[in-house]
Scaffold this active site. Sequence first.
Site, PDB file in Angstrom:
ATOM      1  N   ASP A  37      34.548  37.484  39.841  1.00  0.00           N
ATOM      2  CA  ASP A  37      35.089  38.854  39.891  1.00  0.00           C
ATOM      3  C   ASP A  37      34.619  39.562  38.634  1.00  0.00           C
ATOM      4  O   ASP A  37      33.928  38.960  37.806  1.00  0.00           O
ATOM      5  CB  ASP A  37      36.624  38.858  40.030  1.00  0.00           C
ATOM      6  CG  ASP A  37      37.126  40.096  40.788  1.00  0.00           C
ATOM      7  OD1 ASP A  37      36.734  41.219  40.412  1.00  0.00           O
ATOM      8  OD2 ASP A  37      37.907  39.941  41.740  1.00  0.00           O
ATOM      9  N   ASP A  64      29.495  41.033  37.486  1.00  0.00           N
ATOM     10  CA  ASP A  64      29.424  42.204  38.345  1.00  0.00           C
ATOM     11  C   ASP A  64      28.433  41.866  39.445  1.00  0.00           C
ATOM     12  O   ASP A  64      27.262  41.590  39.160  1.00  0.00           O
ATOM     13  CB  ASP A  64      28.946  43.415  37.523  1.00  0.00           C
ATOM     14  CG  ASP A  64      28.970  44.693  38.337  1.00  0.00           C
ATOM     15  OD1 ASP A  64      28.676  44.638  39.554  1.00  0.00           O
ATOM     16  OD2 ASP A  64      29.267  45.745  37.769  1.00  0.00           O
ATOM     17  N   TYR A 154      31.204  53.691  52.672  1.00  0.00           N
ATOM     18  CA  TYR A 154      31.865  52.399  52.896  1.00  0.00           C
ATOM     19  C   TYR A 154      31.611  51.930  54.329  1.00  0.00           C
ATOM     20  O   TYR A 154      31.202  50.788  54.558  1.00  0.00           O
ATOM     21  CB  TYR A 154      33.366  52.564  52.633  1.00  0.00           C
ATOM     22  CG  TYR A 154      34.207  51.333  52.874  1.00  0.00           C
ATOM     23  CD1 TYR A 154      34.291  50.332  51.917  1.00  0.00           C
ATOM     24  CD2 TYR A 154      34.932  51.171  54.056  1.00  0.00           C
ATOM     25  CE1 TYR A 154      35.071  49.199  52.124  1.00  0.00           C
ATOM     26  CE2 TYR A 154      35.721  50.050  54.276  1.00  0.00           C
ATOM     27  CZ  TYR A 154      35.790  49.071  53.300  1.00  0.00           C
ATOM     28  OH  TYR A 154      36.560  47.950  53.516  1.00  0.00           O
ATOM     29  N   LYS A 158      29.440  48.657  55.365  1.00  0.00           N
ATOM     30  CA  LYS A 158      30.047  47.543  56.098  1.00  0.00           C
ATOM     31  C   LYS A 158      29.316  47.302  57.426  1.00  0.00           C
ATOM     32  O   LYS A 158      29.160  46.157  57.853  1.00  0.00           O
ATOM     33  CB  LYS A 158      31.536  47.805  56.337  1.00  0.00           C
ATOM     34  CG  LYS A 158      32.385  47.788  55.066  1.00  0.00           C
ATOM     35  CD  LYS A 158      32.384  46.429  54.383  1.00  0.00           C
ATOM     36  CE  LYS A 158      33.452  46.336  53.291  1.00  0.00           C
ATOM     37  NZ  LYS A 158      33.425  45.049  52.583  1.00  0.00           N
ATOM     38  N   THR A 189      47.200  45.008  51.082  1.00  0.00           N
ATOM     39  CA  THR A 189      46.626  44.742  49.752  1.00  0.00           C
ATOM     40  C   THR A 189      46.677  46.028  48.941  1.00  0.00           C
ATOM     41  O   THR A 189      46.982  47.101  49.464  1.00  0.00           O
ATOM     42  CB  THR A 189      45.138  44.328  49.847  1.00  0.00           C
ATOM     43  OG1 THR A 189      44.421  45.416  50.424  1.00  0.00           O
ATOM     44  CG2 THR A 189      44.923  43.078  50.663  1.00  0.00           C
TER      45      THR A 189
HETATM   46  N1  LIG Z   1      42.613  45.737  52.451  1.00  0.00           N
HETATM   47  C1  LIG Z   1      42.154  46.114  53.609  1.00  0.00           C
HETATM   48  O1  LIG Z   1      42.867  46.747  54.415  1.00  0.00           O
HETATM   49  C2  LIG Z   1      40.740  45.754  54.037  1.00  0.00           C
HETATM   50  C3  LIG Z   1      40.371  46.010  55.346  1.00  0.00           C
HETATM   51  C4  LIG Z   1      39.080  45.706  55.752  1.00  0.00           C
HETATM   52  C5  LIG Z   1      38.196  45.150  54.853  1.00  0.00           C
HETATM   53  N2  LIG Z   1      38.577  44.916  53.580  1.00  0.00           N
HETATM   54  C6  LIG Z   1      37.593  44.316  52.686  1.00  0.00           C
HETATM   55  O2  LIG Z   1      38.090  43.130  52.146  1.00  0.00           O
HETATM   56  C7  LIG Z   1      37.526  42.910  50.868  1.00  0.00           C
HETATM   57  C8  LIG Z   1      38.622  42.640  49.873  1.00  0.00           C
HETATM   58  O3  LIG Z   1      39.477  43.724  49.854  1.00  0.00           O
HETATM   59  P1  LIG Z   1      40.950  43.678  49.224  1.00  0.00           P
HETATM   60  O4  LIG Z   1      41.795  44.472  50.124  1.00  0.00           O
HETATM   61  O5  LIG Z   1      41.321  42.296  48.873  1.00  0.00           O
HETATM   62  O6  LIG Z   1      40.689  44.602  47.940  1.00  0.00           O
HETATM   63  P2  LIG Z   1      40.976  44.366  46.407  1.00  0.00           P
HETATM   64  O7  LIG Z   1      40.662  45.663  45.768  1.00  0.00           O
HETATM   65  O8  LIG Z   1      42.317  43.744  46.230  1.00  0.00           O
HETATM   66  O9  LIG Z   1      39.862  43.279  46.008  1.00  0.00           O
HETATM   67  C9  LIG Z   1      38.518  43.592  45.812  1.00  0.00           C
HETATM   68  C10 LIG Z   1      38.022  42.735  44.665  1.00  0.00           C
HETATM   69  O10 LIG Z   1      36.608  42.952  44.514  1.00  0.00           O
HETATM   70  C11 LIG Z   1      36.331  43.018  43.138  1.00  0.00           C
HETATM   71  N3  LIG Z   1      35.109  43.779  42.903  1.00  0.00           N
HETATM   72  C12 LIG Z   1      34.886  45.076  43.211  1.00  0.00           C
HETATM   73  N4  LIG Z   1      33.673  45.451  42.770  1.00  0.00           N
HETATM   74  C13 LIG Z   1      33.131  44.365  42.166  1.00  0.00           C
HETATM   75  C14 LIG Z   1      31.907  44.125  41.488  1.00  0.00           C
HETATM   76  N5  LIG Z   1      30.983  45.093  41.353  1.00  0.00           N
HETATM   77  N6  LIG Z   1      31.664  42.894  40.987  1.00  0.00           N
HETATM   78  C15 LIG Z   1      32.592  41.926  41.114  1.00  0.00           C
HETATM   79  N7  LIG Z   1      33.765  42.085  41.748  1.00  0.00           N
HETATM   80  C16 LIG Z   1      34.036  43.295  42.258  1.00  0.00           C
HETATM   81  C17 LIG Z   1      37.545  43.733  42.545  1.00  0.00           C
HETATM   82  O11 LIG Z   1      37.637  43.522  41.138  1.00  0.00           O
HETATM   83  C18 LIG Z   1      38.679  43.118  43.341  1.00  0.00           C
HETATM   84  O12 LIG Z   1      39.220  41.963  42.702  1.00  0.00           O
HETATM   85  C19 LIG Z   1      36.689  44.149  50.546  1.00  0.00           C
HETATM   86  O13 LIG Z   1      35.328  43.882  50.805  1.00  0.00           O
HETATM   87  C20 LIG Z   1      37.231  45.172  51.503  1.00  0.00           C
HETATM   88  O14 LIG Z   1      36.269  46.142  51.800  1.00  0.00           O
HETATM   89  C21 LIG Z   1      39.839  45.197  53.138  1.00  0.00           C
END
Ligand SMILES: NC(=O)c1ccc[n+]([C@@H]2O[C@H](COP(=O)([O-])OP(=O)(O)OC[C@H]3O[C@@H](n4cnc5c(N)ncnc54)[C@H](O)[C@@H]3O)[C@@H](O)[C@H]2O)c1
Length: 246
Positions: A37, A64, A154, A158, A189
């Site tokens: 992360d 990153d 986004y 995706k 989340t």
């Molecule tokens: N929460 C939802 O409803 C949902 C729905 C569909 C898809 N998603 C996808 O699920 C995945 C996780 O989402 P989440 O809800 O747990 O979000 P979140 O924001 O809790 O987690 C995302 C994580 O990615 C890390 N991150 C972001 N950019 C980064 C980078 N450049 N380098 C390293 N780490 C990086 C962040 O620090 C964070 O810990 C994402 O890809 C999101 O698009 C989430």
Amino acid sequence: MMRFAGKTALVTGALGGIGGAACRRLAAEGARLVLVDRPGLDAEPLLAALAGADAAPALFLPADITDEAAVADVCARAVAETGRLDVIVNVAGQMIYKPLEDLTMDDWQRLFAVNLFGAAQFIRQGLRLMGPGGAIVNVASIHAHQTSPLVAPYAAAKAGLVSLTRSAAIEGKEKGIRINAVLPGAVETQMLRDSPNIKSGAETIDPADIGTPDEIAAAIAFLAAEEASFITGSGLVVDGGRLTKL
Ligand SMILES: NC(=O)c1ccc[n+]([C@@H]2O[C@H](COP(=O)([O-])OP(=O)(O)OC[C@H]3O[C@@H](n4cnc5c(N)ncnc54)[C@H](O)[C@@H]3O)[C@@H](O)[C@H]2O)c1
């Protein structure tokens, strides 16, 4: 079940909601975890939560994921420090909310870098470093299929990730490496709670259509496990049936 005993699993976005749930699930089933992360975040709570699992201690390798050299470095270190790399879960992702009229090239590049190119670099390293039986799971979104206002980069990234999953599966097949995607619907989340579309009412979600990170982690673990040996290149929608309704 101990489907990942003796295996190493690298999870990006490990400190987020879905990433953390995936780490806990894989560790509970025996995997040694490599958490990736952004630098500067506190991994201690998750490392402490994983310490109770049967597997060897988890590692936090900050990076990153948009930094090509950093991605190569964490993958190499994962192999050097655990001796293997069996599973990669590409969870890291970001959203921005802006009308198309305001989206700059910089916005597009940043969103594609995080949601698509980062995963592409982990797939690249996985295809180089993983042996037969390796599995990669990309966390895409139902926005790859249907979407809402203000999230064009986004949704496009995706959709690209689902396409990349197919391309990678073709190239992975000859190496015995499977690559699949999970397309979550709304998940409880921070990313969901922060959504301006939800706050403004532009997007409404029936509470019955909101899933938990653990429900996404279960699908990730299934696709990563050997029991999914005949599944590659697929995209599994995990949305409680939200997309099925007119
Ligand atoms: N929460 C939802 O409803 C949902 C729905 C569909 C898809 N998603 C996808 O699920 C995945 C996780 O989402 P989440 O809800 O747990 O979000 P979140 O924001 O809790 O987690 C995302 C994580 O990615 C890390 N991150 C972001 N950019 C980064 C980078 N450049 N380098 C390293 N780490 C990086 C962040 O620090 C964070 O810990 C994402 O890809 C999101 O698009 C989430």
